[in-house]
Design a protein around this motif. Structure first.
Motif, PDB file in Angstrom:
ATOM      1  N   MET A   1     -13.110 -23.864 -53.597  1.00 53.32           N
ATOM      2  CA  MET A   1     -14.253 -24.228 -54.412  1.00 53.32           C
ATOM      3  C   MET A   1     -13.771 -24.689 -55.785  1.00 53.32           C
ATOM      4  SD  MET A   1     -17.068 -21.303 -53.553  1.00 53.32           S
ATOM      5  CE  MET A   1     -18.264 -22.099 -54.584  1.00 53.32           C
ATOM      6  N   THR A   2     -14.428 -25.652 -56.310  1.00 54.04           N
ATOM      7  CA  THR A   2     -14.052 -26.168 -57.628  1.00 54.04           C
ATOM      8  C   THR A   2     -14.664 -25.300 -58.722  1.00 54.04           C
ATOM      9  OG1 THR A   2     -16.010 -27.574 -57.852  1.00 54.04           O
ATOM     10  CG2 THR A   2     -14.084 -28.530 -56.702  1.00 54.04           C
ATOM     11  N   PRO A   3     -14.089 -25.334 -59.912  1.00 47.32           N
ATOM     12  CA  PRO A   3     -14.698 -24.618 -61.038  1.00 47.32           C
ATOM     13  C   PRO A   3     -16.138 -25.073 -61.300  1.00 47.32           C
ATOM     14  CG  PRO A   3     -12.454 -25.223 -61.562  1.00 47.32           C
ATOM     15  CD  PRO A   3     -12.785 -25.906 -60.266  1.00 47.32           C
ATOM     16  N   GLU A   4     -16.406 -26.344 -61.082  1.00 48.83           N
ATOM     17  CA  GLU A   4     -17.758 -26.866 -61.281  1.00 48.83           C
ATOM     18  C   GLU A   4     -18.742 -26.250 -60.281  1.00 48.83           C
ATOM     19  OE1 GLU A   4     -14.864 -29.256 -63.264  1.00 48.83           O
ATOM     20  OE2 GLU A   4     -14.965 -28.736 -61.135  1.00 48.83           O
ATOM     21  N   ALA A   5     -18.323 -26.131 -59.032  1.00 50.78           N
ATOM     22  CA  ALA A   5     -19.175 -25.521 -58.005  1.00 50.78           C
ATOM     23  C   ALA A   5     -19.410 -24.045 -58.303  1.00 50.78           C
ATOM     24  CB  ALA A   5     -18.553 -25.694 -56.625  1.00 50.78           C
ATOM     25  N   LEU A   6     -18.368 -23.361 -58.746  1.00 49.32           N
ATOM     26  CA  LEU A   6     -18.510 -21.950 -59.108  1.00 49.32           C
ATOM     27  C   LEU A   6     -19.491 -21.786 -60.271  1.00 49.32           C
ATOM     28  CD1 LEU A   6     -14.760 -20.924 -58.882  1.00 49.32           C
ATOM     29  CD2 LEU A   6     -16.568 -20.321 -57.258  1.00 49.32           C
ATOM     30  N   ALA A   7     -19.361 -22.636 -61.275  1.00 49.84           N
ATOM     31  CA  ALA A   7     -20.252 -22.565 -62.438  1.00 49.84           C
ATOM     32  C   ALA A   7     -21.697 -22.847 -62.033  1.00 49.84           C
ATOM     33  CB  ALA A   7     -19.792 -23.544 -63.517  1.00 49.84           C
ATOM     34  N   TYR A   8     -21.886 -23.779 -61.130  1.00 56.53           N
ATOM     35  CA  TYR A   8     -23.235 -24.118 -60.679  1.00 56.53           C
ATOM     36  C   TYR A   8     -23.893 -22.924 -59.977  1.00 56.53           C
ATOM     37  CZ  TYR A   8     -27.024 -26.380 -58.149  1.00 56.53           C
ATOM     38  OH  TYR A   8     -28.250 -26.699 -57.636  1.00 56.53           O
ATOM     39  N   ILE A   9     -23.184 -22.316 -59.030  1.00 58.90           N
ATOM     40  CA  ILE A   9     -23.726 -21.166 -58.312  1.00 58.90           C
ATOM     41  C   ILE A   9     -23.956 -19.999 -59.271  1.00 58.90           C
ATOM     42  CG2 ILE A   9     -23.263 -19.445 -56.512  1.00 58.90           C
ATOM     43  CD1 ILE A   9     -21.614 -21.684 -55.114  1.00 58.90           C
ATOM     44  N   HIS A  10     -23.012 -19.787 -60.171  1.00 57.27           N
ATOM     45  CA  HIS A  10     -23.130 -18.696 -61.141  1.00 57.27           C
ATOM     46  C   HIS A  10     -24.369 -18.889 -62.019  1.00 57.27           C
ATOM     47  CE1 HIS A  10     -21.738 -15.848 -64.289  1.00 57.27           C
ATOM     48  NE2 HIS A  10     -21.172 -15.257 -63.250  1.00 57.27           N
ATOM     49  N   ALA A  11     -24.616 -20.114 -62.447  1.00 55.15           N
ATOM     50  CA  ALA A  11     -25.798 -20.393 -63.282  1.00 55.15           C
ATOM     51  C   ALA A  11     -27.089 -20.131 -62.510  1.00 55.15           C
ATOM     52  CB  ALA A  11     -25.762 -21.838 -63.777  1.00 55.15           C
ATOM     53  N   LEU A  12     -27.115 -20.469 -61.226  1.00 53.81           N
ATOM     54  CA  LEU A  12     -28.291 -20.185 -60.406  1.00 53.81           C
ATOM     55  C   LEU A  12     -28.494 -18.683 -60.231  1.00 53.81           C
ATOM     56  CD1 LEU A  12     -27.897 -22.824 -57.530  1.00 53.81           C
ATOM     57  CD2 LEU A  12     -29.522 -22.888 -59.437  1.00 53.81           C
ATOM     58  N   GLU A  24     -14.469 -22.010 -68.102  1.00 49.31           N
ATOM     59  CA  GLU A  24     -14.132 -20.585 -68.003  1.00 49.31           C
ATOM     60  C   GLU A  24     -13.614 -20.250 -66.609  1.00 49.31           C
ATOM     61  OE1 GLU A  24     -17.023 -18.261 -71.066  1.00 49.31           O
ATOM     62  OE2 GLU A  24     -18.034 -19.475 -69.516  1.00 49.31           O
ATOM     63  N   PHE A  25     -14.264 -20.781 -65.584  1.00 51.26           N
ATOM     64  CA  PHE A  25     -13.775 -20.545 -64.223  1.00 51.26           C
ATOM     65  C   PHE A  25     -12.389 -21.156 -64.033  1.00 51.26           C
ATOM     66  CE2 PHE A  25     -18.204 -19.512 -63.060  1.00 51.26           C
ATOM     67  CZ  PHE A  25     -17.969 -18.352 -62.336  1.00 51.26           C
ATOM     68  N   ARG A  26     -12.174 -22.352 -64.558  1.00 55.88           N
ATOM     69  CA  ARG A  26     -10.865 -23.000 -64.437  1.00 55.88           C
ATOM     70  C   ARG A  26      -9.784 -22.124 -65.076  1.00 55.88           C
ATOM     71  NH1 ARG A  26     -12.387 -27.299 -66.396  1.00 55.88           N
ATOM     72  NH2 ARG A  26     -12.968 -28.261 -64.442  1.00 55.88           N
ATOM     73  N   ASP A  27     -10.064 -21.613 -66.270  1.00 52.90           N
ATOM     74  CA  ASP A  27      -9.106 -20.746 -66.959  1.00 52.90           C
ATOM     75  C   ASP A  27      -8.824 -19.477 -66.161  1.00 52.90           C
ATOM     76  OD1 ASP A  27      -8.915 -22.576 -69.031  1.00 52.90           O
ATOM     77  OD2 ASP A  27     -10.249 -21.456 -70.376  1.00 52.90           O
ATOM     78  N   LEU A  28      -9.864 -18.881 -65.617  1.00 54.94           N
ATOM     79  CA  LEU A  28      -9.673 -17.672 -64.811  1.00 54.94           C
ATOM     80  C   LEU A  28      -8.845 -17.959 -63.567  1.00 54.94           C
ATOM     81  CD1 LEU A  28     -13.218 -16.059 -65.082  1.00 54.94           C
ATOM     82  CD2 LEU A  28     -11.063 -15.046 -65.876  1.00 54.94           C
ATOM     83  N   LEU A  29      -9.177 -19.028 -62.874  1.00 57.79           N
ATOM     84  CA  LEU A  29      -8.464 -19.352 -61.642  1.00 57.79           C
ATOM     85  C   LEU A  29      -6.993 -19.660 -61.879  1.00 57.79           C
ATOM     86  CD1 LEU A  29     -11.220 -21.478 -59.906  1.00 57.79           C
ATOM     87  CD2 LEU A  29     -10.452 -19.185 -59.231  1.00 57.79           C
ATOM     88  N   ASP A  30      -6.648 -20.085 -63.077  1.00 56.25           N
ATOM     89  CA  ASP A  30      -5.261 -20.375 -63.422  1.00 56.25           C
ATOM     90  C   ASP A  30      -4.451 -19.115 -63.714  1.00 56.25           C
ATOM     91  OD1 ASP A  30      -5.539 -23.092 -63.076  1.00 56.25           O
ATOM     92  OD2 ASP A  30      -5.853 -23.520 -65.213  1.00 56.25           O
ATOM     93  N   GLN A  31      -5.122 -17.989 -63.859  1.00 57.61           N
ATOM     94  CA  GLN A  31      -4.432 -16.745 -64.179  1.00 57.61           C
ATOM     95  C   GLN A  31      -3.804 -16.126 -62.934  1.00 57.61           C
ATOM     96  OE1 GLN A  31      -7.015 -14.039 -66.300  1.00 57.61           O
ATOM     97  NE2 GLN A  31      -7.688 -15.643 -67.698  1.00 57.61           N
ATOM     98  N   ARG A  32      -2.771 -15.375 -63.163  1.00 57.37           N
ATOM     99  CA  ARG A  32      -2.078 -14.686 -62.085  1.00 57.37           C
ATOM    100  C   ARG A  32      -2.955 -13.549 -61.549  1.00 57.37           C
ATOM    101  NH1 ARG A  32       2.785 -11.079 -63.363  1.00 57.37           N
ATOM    102  NH2 ARG A  32       3.035 -10.147 -61.334  1.00 57.37           N
ATOM    103  N   GLY A  33      -2.903 -13.325 -60.248  1.00 59.90           N
ATOM    104  CA  GLY A  33      -3.597 -12.201 -59.639  1.00 59.90           C
ATOM    105  C   GLY A  33      -5.057 -12.424 -59.325  1.00 59.90           C
ATOM    106  N   MET A  34      -5.524 -13.676 -59.415  1.00 58.26           N
ATOM    107  CA  MET A  34      -6.932 -13.954 -59.141  1.00 58.26           C
ATOM    108  C   MET A  34      -7.164 -14.128 -57.637  1.00 58.26           C
ATOM    109  SD  MET A  34      -8.127 -13.716 -62.126  1.00 58.26           S
ATOM    110  CE  MET A  34      -9.802 -14.181 -61.836  1.00 58.26           C
ATOM    111  N   ILE A  35      -8.286 -13.600 -57.179  1.00 58.19           N
ATOM    112  CA  ILE A  35      -8.694 -13.717 -55.787  1.00 58.19           C
ATOM    113  C   ILE A  35     -10.098 -14.296 -55.763  1.00 58.19           C
ATOM    114  CG2 ILE A  35      -9.327 -12.429 -53.698  1.00 58.19           C
ATOM    115  CD1 ILE A  35      -6.336 -12.459 -54.156  1.00 58.19           C
ATOM    116  N   LEU A  36     -10.294 -15.356 -54.999  1.00 56.53           N
ATOM    117  CA  LEU A  36     -11.603 -15.977 -54.835  1.00 56.53           C
ATOM    118  C   LEU A  36     -11.929 -15.998 -53.351  1.00 56.53           C
ATOM    119  CD1 LEU A  36     -14.036 -17.647 -55.916  1.00 56.53           C
ATOM    120  CD2 LEU A  36     -12.603 -19.684 -55.615  1.00 56.53           C
ATOM    121  N   THR A  37     -13.088 -15.452 -53.000  1.00 61.40           N
ATOM    122  CA  THR A  37     -13.558 -15.509 -51.620  1.00 61.40           C
ATOM    123  C   THR A  37     -14.956 -16.102 -51.616  1.00 61.40           C
ATOM    124  OG1 THR A  37     -14.481 -13.262 -51.684  1.00 61.40           O
ATOM    125  CG2 THR A  37     -12.212 -13.490 -50.912  1.00 61.40           C
TER     126      THR A  37
END
Length: 139
Positions: A1-12, A24-37
């Motif tokens: 998922m793209t940061p834009e898609a994550l932001a869209y769902i989060h805003a909804l 903000e999502f892009r910055d988080l996803l760039d960090q070590r130890g992140m898990i996205l499901t």
């Protein structure tokens, strides 16, 4: 998922509070130890540090609520963080978020703390955050 898609769902999903931006999502996803499901209906974002994991956010698009998607992405995330060595998982949930609290209770999370005035809704009084914990391995 793209940061834009994550932001869209989060805003909804979090229309009464400040949603996270794509940056903000892009910055988080760039960090070590992140898990996205998840997918474009629901997702969970977690961070693993040593033997601990933290649920940063779970969001479900409103039209997909009450279908078990949050439960599914949380379970997938728990499996992923455990595979990375996490033995315990923490999260914060708004005290007035009954649906999320029910989800976490069913998943085995227990309250270990409370942070008064933690969440700042757009047009309402501050809401306390409940700090929850779940052991992923027997301790």
């Amino acid at each position: 998922m793209t940061p834009e898609a994550l932001a869209y769902i989060h805003a909804l999903a979090f229309s009464s509070t400040r949603a996270w931006s794509a940056a903000e999502f892009r910055d988080l996803l760039d960090q070590r130890g992140m898990i996205l499901t998840g997918d474009d209906r629901a997702f969970a974002l977690l961070r693993v540090t040593l033997d601990e994991a933290e649920v940063l956010t779970i969001a479900t698009a409103p039209e997909h609520r009450r279908k078990g998607l949050a439960r599914a992405v949380l379970a997938q995330a728990e499996t992923a963080v455990q595979a990375l060595g996490a033995a315990v998982i923490f999260l914060e949930v708004a005290e007035d978020n009954d649906a999320a609290r029910a989800l976490y209770a069913q998943a085995g999370y227990a309250q270990i703390g409370r942070r008064p005035g933690y969440y700042l809704p757009k047009d309402a009084a501050p809401v306390a955050a409940l700090v929850l914990r779940k052991a992923l391995v027997a301790q």
